[in-house]
Design an enzyme around this catalytic site. Sequence first.
Site, PDB file in Angstrom:
ATOM      1  N   LYS A 174      48.375 -91.033 -12.040  1.00  0.00           N
ATOM      2  CA  LYS A 174      49.054 -89.970 -11.288  1.00  0.00           C
ATOM      3  C   LYS A 174      48.540 -88.646 -11.835  1.00  0.00           C
ATOM      4  O   LYS A 174      48.983 -88.178 -12.871  1.00  0.00           O
ATOM      5  CB  LYS A 174      50.576 -90.093 -11.498  1.00  0.00           C
ATOM      6  CG  LYS A 174      51.433 -89.569 -10.374  1.00  0.00           C
ATOM      7  CD  LYS A 174      51.259 -88.093 -10.057  1.00  0.00           C
ATOM      8  CE  LYS A 174      52.002 -87.185 -10.997  1.00  0.00           C
ATOM      9  NZ  LYS A 174      51.713 -85.753 -10.720  1.00  0.00           N
ATOM     10  N   GLU A 177      49.476 -82.456  -9.665  1.00  0.00           N
ATOM     11  CA  GLU A 177      49.347 -81.956  -8.286  1.00  0.00           C
ATOM     12  C   GLU A 177      48.630 -80.605  -8.258  1.00  0.00           C
ATOM     13  O   GLU A 177      48.160 -80.171  -7.200  1.00  0.00           O
ATOM     14  CB  GLU A 177      50.738 -81.870  -7.617  1.00  0.00           C
ATOM     15  CG  GLU A 177      51.723 -80.876  -8.239  1.00  0.00           C
ATOM     16  CD  GLU A 177      52.437 -81.414  -9.479  1.00  0.00           C
ATOM     17  OE1 GLU A 177      51.899 -82.308 -10.150  1.00  0.00           O
ATOM     18  OE2 GLU A 177      53.543 -80.904  -9.787  1.00  0.00           O
ATOM     19  N   CYS A 282      46.991 -78.099 -25.616  1.00  0.00           N
ATOM     20  CA  CYS A 282      48.098 -78.495 -26.494  1.00  0.00           C
ATOM     21  C   CYS A 282      47.687 -78.334 -27.946  1.00  0.00           C
ATOM     22  O   CYS A 282      48.512 -78.439 -28.841  1.00  0.00           O
ATOM     23  CB  CYS A 282      48.526 -79.930 -26.215  1.00  0.00           C
ATOM     24  SG  CYS A 282      47.229 -81.095 -26.614  1.00  0.00           S
ATOM     25  N   GLU A 376      56.432 -72.687 -26.790  1.00  0.00           N
ATOM     26  CA  GLU A 376      55.054 -72.854 -26.316  1.00  0.00           C
ATOM     27  C   GLU A 376      54.806 -71.803 -25.230  1.00  0.00           C
ATOM     28  O   GLU A 376      55.571 -71.708 -24.272  1.00  0.00           O
ATOM     29  CB  GLU A 376      54.858 -74.254 -25.738  1.00  0.00           C
ATOM     30  CG  GLU A 376      53.455 -74.476 -25.237  1.00  0.00           C
ATOM     31  CD  GLU A 376      53.176 -75.916 -24.806  1.00  0.00           C
ATOM     32  OE1 GLU A 376      54.026 -76.498 -24.106  1.00  0.00           O
ATOM     33  OE2 GLU A 376      52.109 -76.443 -25.165  1.00  0.00           O
TER      34      GLU A 376
HETATM   35  P1  NAD Z   1      54.101 -80.933 -16.866  1.00  0.00           P
HETATM   36  O1  NAD Z   1      55.007 -81.615 -17.818  1.00  0.00           O
HETATM   37  O2  NAD Z   1      54.670 -79.888 -15.996  1.00  0.00           O
HETATM   38  O3  NAD Z   1      53.425 -82.012 -15.880  1.00  0.00           O
HETATM   39  C1  NAD Z   1      52.826 -83.191 -16.385  1.00  0.00           C
HETATM   40  C2  NAD Z   1      52.916 -84.277 -15.313  1.00  0.00           C
HETATM   41  O4  NAD Z   1      54.290 -84.548 -15.037  1.00  0.00           O
HETATM   42  C3  NAD Z   1      52.278 -83.875 -14.002  1.00  0.00           C
HETATM   43  O5  NAD Z   1      51.563 -84.970 -13.489  1.00  0.00           O
HETATM   44  C4  NAD Z   1      53.474 -83.494 -13.119  1.00  0.00           C
HETATM   45  O6  NAD Z   1      53.263 -83.790 -11.768  1.00  0.00           O
HETATM   46  C5  NAD Z   1      54.598 -84.351 -13.662  1.00  0.00           C
HETATM   47  N1  NAD Z   1      55.928 -83.692 -13.591  1.00  0.00           N
HETATM   48  C6  NAD Z   1      56.193 -82.359 -13.643  1.00  0.00           C
HETATM   49  N2  NAD Z   1      57.527 -82.138 -13.608  1.00  0.00           N
HETATM   50  C7  NAD Z   1      58.113 -83.353 -13.544  1.00  0.00           C
HETATM   51  C8  NAD Z   1      59.462 -83.789 -13.500  1.00  0.00           C
HETATM   52  N3  NAD Z   1      60.472 -82.934 -13.506  1.00  0.00           N
HETATM   53  N4  NAD Z   1      59.712 -85.116 -13.442  1.00  0.00           N
HETATM   54  C9  NAD Z   1      58.697 -86.001 -13.433  1.00  0.00           C
HETATM   55  N5  NAD Z   1      57.387 -85.637 -13.473  1.00  0.00           N
HETATM   56  C10 NAD Z   1      57.095 -84.340 -13.530  1.00  0.00           C
HETATM   57  O7  NAD Z   1      52.859 -80.376 -17.722  1.00  0.00           O
HETATM   58  P2  NAD Z   1      51.671 -79.473 -17.219  1.00  0.00           P
HETATM   59  O8  NAD Z   1      52.194 -78.097 -16.953  1.00  0.00           O
HETATM   60  O9  NAD Z   1      50.884 -80.151 -16.186  1.00  0.00           O
HETATM   61  O10 NAD Z   1      50.754 -79.437 -18.538  1.00  0.00           O
HETATM   62  C11 NAD Z   1      50.963 -78.550 -19.601  1.00  0.00           C
HETATM   63  C12 NAD Z   1      51.785 -79.186 -20.701  1.00  0.00           C
HETATM   64  O11 NAD Z   1      51.151 -80.390 -21.151  1.00  0.00           O
HETATM   65  C13 NAD Z   1      51.880 -78.306 -21.942  1.00  0.00           C
HETATM   66  O12 NAD Z   1      53.179 -78.378 -22.435  1.00  0.00           O
HETATM   67  C14 NAD Z   1      50.892 -78.945 -22.910  1.00  0.00           C
HETATM   68  O13 NAD Z   1      51.161 -78.712 -24.273  1.00  0.00           O
HETATM   69  C15 NAD Z   1      51.071 -80.382 -22.571  1.00  0.00           C
HETATM   70  N6  NAD Z   1      49.940 -81.188 -22.999  1.00  0.00           N
HETATM   71  C16 NAD Z   1      50.120 -81.964 -24.098  1.00  0.00           C
HETATM   72  C17 NAD Z   1      49.074 -82.702 -24.596  1.00  0.00           C
HETATM   73  C18 NAD Z   1      49.260 -83.535 -25.828  1.00  0.00           C
HETATM   74  O14 NAD Z   1      48.348 -84.263 -26.168  1.00  0.00           O
HETATM   75  N7  NAD Z   1      50.382 -83.480 -26.515  1.00  0.00           N
HETATM   76  C19 NAD Z   1      47.829 -82.659 -23.955  1.00  0.00           C
HETATM   77  C20 NAD Z   1      47.687 -81.874 -22.801  1.00  0.00           C
HETATM   78  C21 NAD Z   1      48.754 -81.125 -22.335  1.00  0.00           C
END
Ligand code: NAD
Length: 485
Positions: A174, A177, A282, A376
């Site tokens: 997944k 988006e 991250c 963050e």
């Molecule tokens: P996000 O949590 O908003 O989204 C991640 C995924 O979850 C996406 O596919 C999104 O469609 C889905 N999603 C979003 N809201 C949701 C909800 N309420 N319920 C279920 N699914 C949902 O993250 P993002 O903005 O895409 O990415 C940035 C974040 O990811 C930052 O916090 C970053 O630190 C983190 N990140 C962490 C790592 C790590 O290794 N720890 C690596 C990359 C990114």
Amino acid sequence: MKYSEVKNYINGQFVDTDSTRKLDVISPIDGKLLSVVPMSSSKDLDSAVMAASKAFPSWHKTPIKERVQVFYRYKSLLEKHLQELAELCSEENGKTIGESIAEVEKSVELSEFACSLPQLVTGEVLEVSRGVECRTEHVALGVVASIVPFNFPSMVPNWTLPNAIALGNCMIMKPSEKVPLSVGKLAELLKEAGLPDGVFNVVHGDVEIVEAICDHPDIQAVSFVGSTKVAKIVYKRATSNYKRCLALGGAKNHLIVLPDAKPDMTAQNVAASMSGCAGQRCMASSAMVGVGNVDHIIDKICDEARKIIPGKNLGPVINKVSKDRIEKYITEAEAQGAKILVDGRNTTVEGKEKGTYVGPTVIDYVRPDMSVATEEIFGPVISIMRTNTVDEALAIENANPYGNAASVFTQNGGMARYVIDHASAGMIGVNIGVPVPREPFSFGGWNDSKFGVGDITGKSSIEFWTKLKKSTTKWNPEAGVNWMS
Ligand code: NAD
């Protein structure tokens, strides 16, 4: 619209969904409409799971040495299409072309690691009593899912797909988006590399599809990478449905800078760590703790930050919501008494006025209780705090709920070891601003930066993507029978 509408990828084909809910895919570079992505329903997920379940029996029975041949070819295809993949990644995510090339190169390294898996999953065997042998085998789980974020459209999908699939699983991915295009290209390359249909599937969408993945009875394991808020939701929901789950969350990475640090090297590392990929990593450092007098290093950090030019060697942040949120943090810190040494607010790039750029920002005299110090930010911003001792700096780092990475800059080996021992983070750097462990070492933070056991890449991923079968056999009935036989 530059590209045709994004489609799901199920059983080796790009397919339409019945969903009427669609989102625009906008390039953060210039605000241009790239495509439209469907928000799939649980019916679409059912089709993907059905295809993956059908592919599983034959795929997991294929010997691993044969399975990894796909990844040797996939690796070569990633290299062949590197420029094209990098350009697509930059278009949808906004990062500079150099950063995208590095991201695809990292994807190559991840598939190289998957090719080495036959050497790492040999299992164990021992004669545990006369004529009785115990043996362990790593067995694939079945259909598994991988939910990924926007910030690495190519690399993060490659954290999971090569290892999970090489180990015999069939996968539903997944994508975010916000950046749904790169994964489609990866699917094409996997097919060209000879991956059988149904082994890798892609279902686009948002909350609805993520919830359906967590609830689906035929999905055995869920890996998640994204924000801590969503990582907690996914971990709770997937495990409450008795699934295996590994959910990586957000971060607030601290750099501890001592007065004996090499000034130029430190300044270059700090500036690159906070601004690389527009701070949307991250592993980005967004908090620095200067111990004692480090003014000479802070001056150089500002000089380095001023060399980072939006639209040239700095890409935009993902969207307007993100830009506004980052600028609000800076304004709030200023109002609370922090000093903005380099200010990236209100940045525009000529000819790309609709791009969502934030310039590099250095904030000094930040107090540990300010939100720029604790939360963050996910933008090219560093918040500098000051302490008198390393223990005070470590107390600030330890008090933060995240625990992805921390780094120390010093020429004193004893001090470096002290920080390694006392920082509460999963990945520590010494004189390195972005301490990502490279394969075969594994990637994963601590505390609120990761939920679940083990790490997502490297050797550690073997435990997550397989279950251990233990068999005890005896072929010599003439040996005596006692409790050990
Ligand atoms: P996000 O949590 O908003 O989204 C991640 C995924 O979850 C996406 O596919 C999104 O469609 C889905 N999603 C979003 N809201 C949701 C909800 N309420 N319920 C279920 N699914 C949902 O993250 P993002 O903005 O895409 O990415 C940035 C974040 O990811 C930052 O916090 C970053 O630190 C983190 N990140 C962490 C790592 C790590 O290794 N720890 C690596 C990359 C990114």
